[in-house]
Design a protein around this motif. Structure first.
Motif, PDB file in Angstrom:
ATOM      1  N   ALA A 146       7.768 -63.932 -70.892  1.00 28.40           N
ATOM      2  CA  ALA A 146       7.899 -64.298 -72.303  1.00 28.40           C
ATOM      3  C   ALA A 146       6.532 -64.511 -72.946  1.00 28.40           C
ATOM      4  O   ALA A 146       6.394 -64.387 -74.166  1.00 28.40           O
ATOM      5  N   GLY A 147       5.525 -64.813 -72.131  1.00 30.53           N
ATOM      6  CA  GLY A 147       4.180 -64.995 -72.673  1.00 30.53           C
ATOM      7  C   GLY A 147       3.585 -63.735 -73.261  1.00 30.53           C
ATOM      8  O   GLY A 147       2.632 -63.801 -74.045  1.00 30.53           O
ATOM      9  N   ALA A 148       4.135 -62.556 -72.911  1.00 26.96           N
ATOM     10  CA  ALA A 148       3.621 -61.295 -73.453  1.00 26.96           C
ATOM     11  C   ALA A 148       4.252 -60.938 -74.792  1.00 26.96           C
ATOM     12  O   ALA A 148       3.843 -59.964 -75.432  1.00 26.96           O
ATOM     13  N   LEU A 149       5.238 -61.710 -75.235  1.00 26.01           N
ATOM     14  CA  LEU A 149       6.001 -61.327 -76.420  1.00 26.01           C
ATOM     15  C   LEU A 149       5.175 -61.342 -77.697  1.00 26.01           C
ATOM     16  O   LEU A 149       5.450 -60.566 -78.620  1.00 26.01           O
ATOM     17  N   ILE A 150       4.163 -62.200 -77.798  1.00 23.68           N
ATOM     18  CA  ILE A 150       3.357 -62.234 -79.020  1.00 23.68           C
ATOM     19  C   ILE A 150       2.662 -60.892 -79.220  1.00 23.68           C
ATOM     20  O   ILE A 150       2.719 -60.300 -80.299  1.00 23.68           O
ATOM     21  N   LEU A 164      10.344 -51.015 -75.423  1.00 15.19           N
ATOM     22  CA  LEU A 164      10.325 -51.748 -74.159  1.00 15.19           C
ATOM     23  C   LEU A 164      11.681 -52.357 -73.812  1.00 15.19           C
ATOM     24  O   LEU A 164      11.787 -53.115 -72.844  1.00 15.19           O
ATOM     25  N   GLY A 165      12.696 -52.019 -74.606  1.00 13.39           N
ATOM     26  CA  GLY A 165      14.018 -52.601 -74.372  1.00 13.39           C
ATOM     27  C   GLY A 165      14.543 -52.361 -72.974  1.00 13.39           C
ATOM     28  O   GLY A 165      15.029 -53.286 -72.309  1.00 13.39           O
ATOM     29  N   SER A 166      14.433 -51.130 -72.486  1.00 11.98           N
ATOM     30  CA  SER A 166      14.925 -50.829 -71.141  1.00 11.98           C
ATOM     31  C   SER A 166      14.112 -51.554 -70.078  1.00 11.98           C
ATOM     32  O   SER A 166      14.645 -51.963 -69.034  1.00 11.98           O
ATOM     33  N   THR A 167      12.809 -51.731 -70.324  1.00 12.92           N
ATOM     34  CA  THR A 167      11.960 -52.452 -69.377  1.00 12.92           C
ATOM     35  C   THR A 167      12.385 -53.912 -69.263  1.00 12.92           C
ATOM     36  O   THR A 167      12.537 -54.452 -68.162  1.00 12.92           O
ATOM     37  N   PHE A 168      12.581 -54.566 -70.417  1.00 11.74           N
ATOM     38  CA  PHE A 168      13.050 -55.956 -70.397  1.00 11.74           C
ATOM     39  C   PHE A 168      14.398 -56.066 -69.683  1.00 11.74           C
ATOM     40  O   PHE A 168      14.628 -56.981 -68.881  1.00 11.74           O
ATOM     41  N   GLU A 169      15.287 -55.126 -69.978  1.00 10.46           N
ATOM     42  CA  GLU A 169      16.620 -55.175 -69.370  1.00 10.46           C
ATOM     43  C   GLU A 169      16.550 -54.980 -67.859  1.00 10.46           C
ATOM     44  O   GLU A 169      17.201 -55.699 -67.097  1.00 10.46           O
ATOM     45  N   GLY A 172      15.513 -58.053 -65.981  1.00  9.96           N
ATOM     46  CA  GLY A 172      16.361 -59.238 -66.083  1.00  9.96           C
ATOM     47  C   GLY A 172      16.052 -60.142 -67.255  1.00  9.96           C
ATOM     48  O   GLY A 172      16.433 -61.320 -67.248  1.00  9.96           O
ATOM     49  N   PHE A 173      15.389 -59.625 -68.294  1.00  7.89           N
ATOM     50  CA  PHE A 173      15.043 -60.437 -69.461  1.00  7.89           C
ATOM     51  C   PHE A 173      15.455 -59.672 -70.717  1.00  7.89           C
ATOM     52  O   PHE A 173      14.648 -59.389 -71.591  1.00  7.89           O
ATOM     53  N   ALA A 174      16.755 -59.315 -70.791  1.00 11.43           N
ATOM     54  CA  ALA A 174      17.253 -58.479 -71.875  1.00 11.43           C
ATOM     55  C   ALA A 174      17.000 -59.104 -73.245  1.00 11.43           C
ATOM     56  O   ALA A 174      16.763 -58.393 -74.231  1.00 11.43           O
ATOM     57  N   GLU A 175      17.044 -60.441 -73.326  1.00 15.18           N
ATOM     58  CA  GLU A 175      16.815 -61.097 -74.625  1.00 15.18           C
ATOM     59  C   GLU A 175      15.381 -60.939 -75.108  1.00 15.18           C
ATOM     60  O   GLU A 175      15.077 -61.201 -76.278  1.00 15.18           O
ATOM     61  N   GLY A 176      14.479 -60.507 -74.227  1.00 13.92           N
ATOM     62  CA  GLY A 176      13.093 -60.287 -74.629  1.00 13.92           C
ATOM     63  C   GLY A 176      12.970 -59.257 -75.736  1.00 13.92           C
ATOM     64  O   GLY A 176      12.089 -59.361 -76.599  1.00 13.92           O
ATOM     65  N   THR A 177      13.839 -58.244 -75.735  1.00 12.09           N
ATOM     66  CA  THR A 177      13.797 -57.219 -76.783  1.00 12.09           C
ATOM     67  C   THR A 177      14.079 -57.825 -78.145  1.00 12.09           C
ATOM     68  O   THR A 177      13.357 -57.570 -79.121  1.00 12.09           O
ATOM     69  N   ASP A 178      15.126 -58.631 -78.246  1.00 11.14           N
ATOM     70  CA  ASP A 178      15.472 -59.238 -79.536  1.00 11.14           C
ATOM     71  C   ASP A 178      14.409 -60.235 -79.990  1.00 11.14           C
ATOM     72  O   ASP A 178      14.091 -60.310 -81.185  1.00 11.14           O
ATOM     73  N   LEU A 179      13.865 -60.994 -79.060  1.00 12.73           N
ATOM     74  CA  LEU A 179      12.794 -61.927 -79.425  1.00 12.73           C
ATOM     75  C   LEU A 179      11.567 -61.158 -79.926  1.00 12.73           C
ATOM     76  O   LEU A 179      10.933 -61.556 -80.917  1.00 12.73           O
ATOM     77  N   ALA A 180      11.230 -60.055 -79.253  1.00  9.80           N
ATOM     78  CA  ALA A 180      10.065 -59.267 -79.667  1.00  9.80           C
ATOM     79  C   ALA A 180      10.308 -58.628 -81.027  1.00  9.80           C
ATOM     80  O   ALA A 180       9.402 -58.574 -81.873  1.00  9.80           O
TER      81      ALA A 180
END
Length: 479
Positions: A146-150, A164-169, A172-180
């Motif tokens: 999550a520290g890379a999201l900025i 990067l959506g498929s990478t996050f998924e 195991g961090f699928a919500e990372g796409t929506d946060l980004a």
């Protein structure tokens, strides 16, 4: 999924772009914020999607829109796949049709700009990773990546976040796409709002070299239109349509660049499997788009050498890139999950607030100490890019230097050659998430901290101590 559904989904994107352009022409708020029509269109689609219209319909007992909003599940499924495909086209066209300059030729102008840009980008990782290690992971239970999201959301923008959506998924961090994607939206809006505010402040306080206090963007600029006398051709015809449609041959060249990128990625993945088997899995999660950019550079090097007829037109490549980016942004925002943002609201606000504060702070404190001449006009472009996307930086430079008298555009363009392959969606951005997942946040934090110190140090103590270029100053003073 049928071809009819895919075609209908694309037609709906076109309709949203037309509607959003009408909103930009009519809405004073959208004009003052210089909001791109694609973001307006994506926002409209989001309002009519499952998280807003769907929930509202469910609340009043109407089942027609309750599950997938106005557009339906099939359309949203198509839209969800498009960003990951289109981002490769966007990055493949970055350097196509534009001669790759020699390093010495670009270094004089690009050096200070590159130093400032890397300082902003590497600092986004440092701030984000420190926040992740100290707060997000222990307090909110988010993974270290999550520290890379900025950097992914701000510097990378909507395209990179969606790509990067498929990478996050997979990690195991699928919500990372929506946060980004949420961070990217905050970045674009804050980039324009804060950028315009800083320009007004600089004009009033005498920190700009060109603008006067009564300077203001024209109504046509605010609406995103060209006056009749300023209109020009969108592209140049370099081949006769009787032989092949010019757009078709350019699309073919883009396709070649993407395919070369795919071949490079497949080769790296095969090499990784042969050497490390399951101990290291980095390229397994690296998306295609940064390699598509390298494919574009390789194709352009071949064009520079063998294209004697100058068939490849840069403006045509920009049109292809612009179309892909507009469709990408609309579909990425349309499929954004507001529920994920609501579930992670405090971490999201912390990431957004610290990201904005870092970029604005670097611009105000370091830009004047790194760039020897026209620091404001040149630095405002890097601020816009670091918060939003390249287009945001160009908009702000256009406002700060409307007559193109400073070397802001030239320096910004040269800087992209050394910056884009790594940050803002390049190799470092794409690899940062799998690297953190593989080796942890601390090694990435150490590397980015070292890079931050080096880039800021070189900028302040090398470029910042150089005398202003007299030729550059004379160019700005000429009528």
């Amino acid at each position: 999924m049928s071809g009819e559904v895919i075609g209908f989904a694309l037609l709906l994107v076109g309709l949203l772009l037309v509607v959003s352009k009408l909103v930009r022409v009519k809405s004073r708020v959208a004009q003052k914020l210089f909001l791109p029509s694609s973001i307006i269109g994506g926002g409209i689609a989001l309002l009519l999607g499952p998280d807003l219209l769907g929930n509202l319909a469910a609340a009043v007992g109407y089942d027609g829109f309750a599950e997938a909003g106005l557009f339906g599940e099939d359309v949203l499924e198509v839209w969800g796949e498009l960003p990951g495909l289109l981002i490769s086209i966007v990055f493949a066209t970055l350097f196509l049709g534009e001669r790759i300059p020699r390093p010495r030729e670009a270094g004089r102008l690009a050096g200070p700009q590159l130093s400032l840009g890397i300082t902003m980008a590497s600092g986004q990782y440092v701030v984000g990773l420190l926040l992740g290690l100290l707060v997000l992971a222990p307090v909110f239970g988010l993974p270290a990546m999550a520290g890379a999201l900025i950097e992914v959301g701000f510097e990378g923008g909507h395209g990179t976040a969606a790509g990067l959506g498929s990478t996050f998924e997979d990690l195991g961090f699928a919500e990372g796409t929506d946060l980004a994607l949420g961070l990217a939206t905050v970045g674009v809006v804050s980039g324009v709002v804060l950028g315009i505010a800083l320009i007004n402040w600089a004009v009033r306080s005498g920190r700009t070299s060109l603008l006067q206090e009564d300077a203001e963007a024209s109504l046509a600029q605010q609406r995103g239109l060209f006056e009749r006398e300023d209109r020009r051709a969108a592209a140049t015809l370099t081949v006769r349509p009787a032989s092949i449609e010019p757009l078709a041959i350019h699309f073919g060249i883009v396709a070649l660049a993407v395919l070369i990128g795919q071949a490079i990625l497949s080769g790296l993945q095969a090499l990784e499997q042969a050497l490390w088997v399951d101990t290291v899995e980095l390229f397994e999660y690296v998306p295609l788009f940064p390699l598509a950019m390298i494919g574009g550079v390789l194709v352009q090097l071949g064009i520079d050498r063998w294209d004697r007829h100058q068939v490849v037109d840069r403006l045509m490549m920009v049109r292809i890139q612009g179309l892909a980016l507009d469709v990408l942004i609309v579909t990425a925002l349309a499929t954004l999950s507001l529920q994920v943002l609501a579930d992670n609201l405090v971490p999201f606000l912390l990431l957004a607030g610290l990201g904005v504060a870092w970029n604005v702070g670097v611009f105000l404190l370091l830009a004047r100490r790194i760039i020897p001449e026209f620091w404001f006009e040149r630095g405002i472009g890097d601020l816009g890019q670091s918060l939003g996307v390249t287009a945001t930086g160009l908009i702000l430079m256009r406002v700060a230097d409307p007559d193109n008298k400073t070397p802001a555009y030239e320096a910004f363009g040269y800087k992209q050659l050394g910056f884009e392959p790594f940050f803002g969606g390049g190799l470092i951005t794409a690899a940062s998430v799998p690297l953190i997942a593989q080796f942890g946040a601390v090694p990435m934090l150490v590397v980015m901290s070292v890079l931050l110190v080096l880039s800021a140090g070189v900028g302040v103590f090398h470029f910042g101590r150089k005398e202003p270029d007299r030729e550059v100053l004379a160019r700005a003073e000429s009528p």
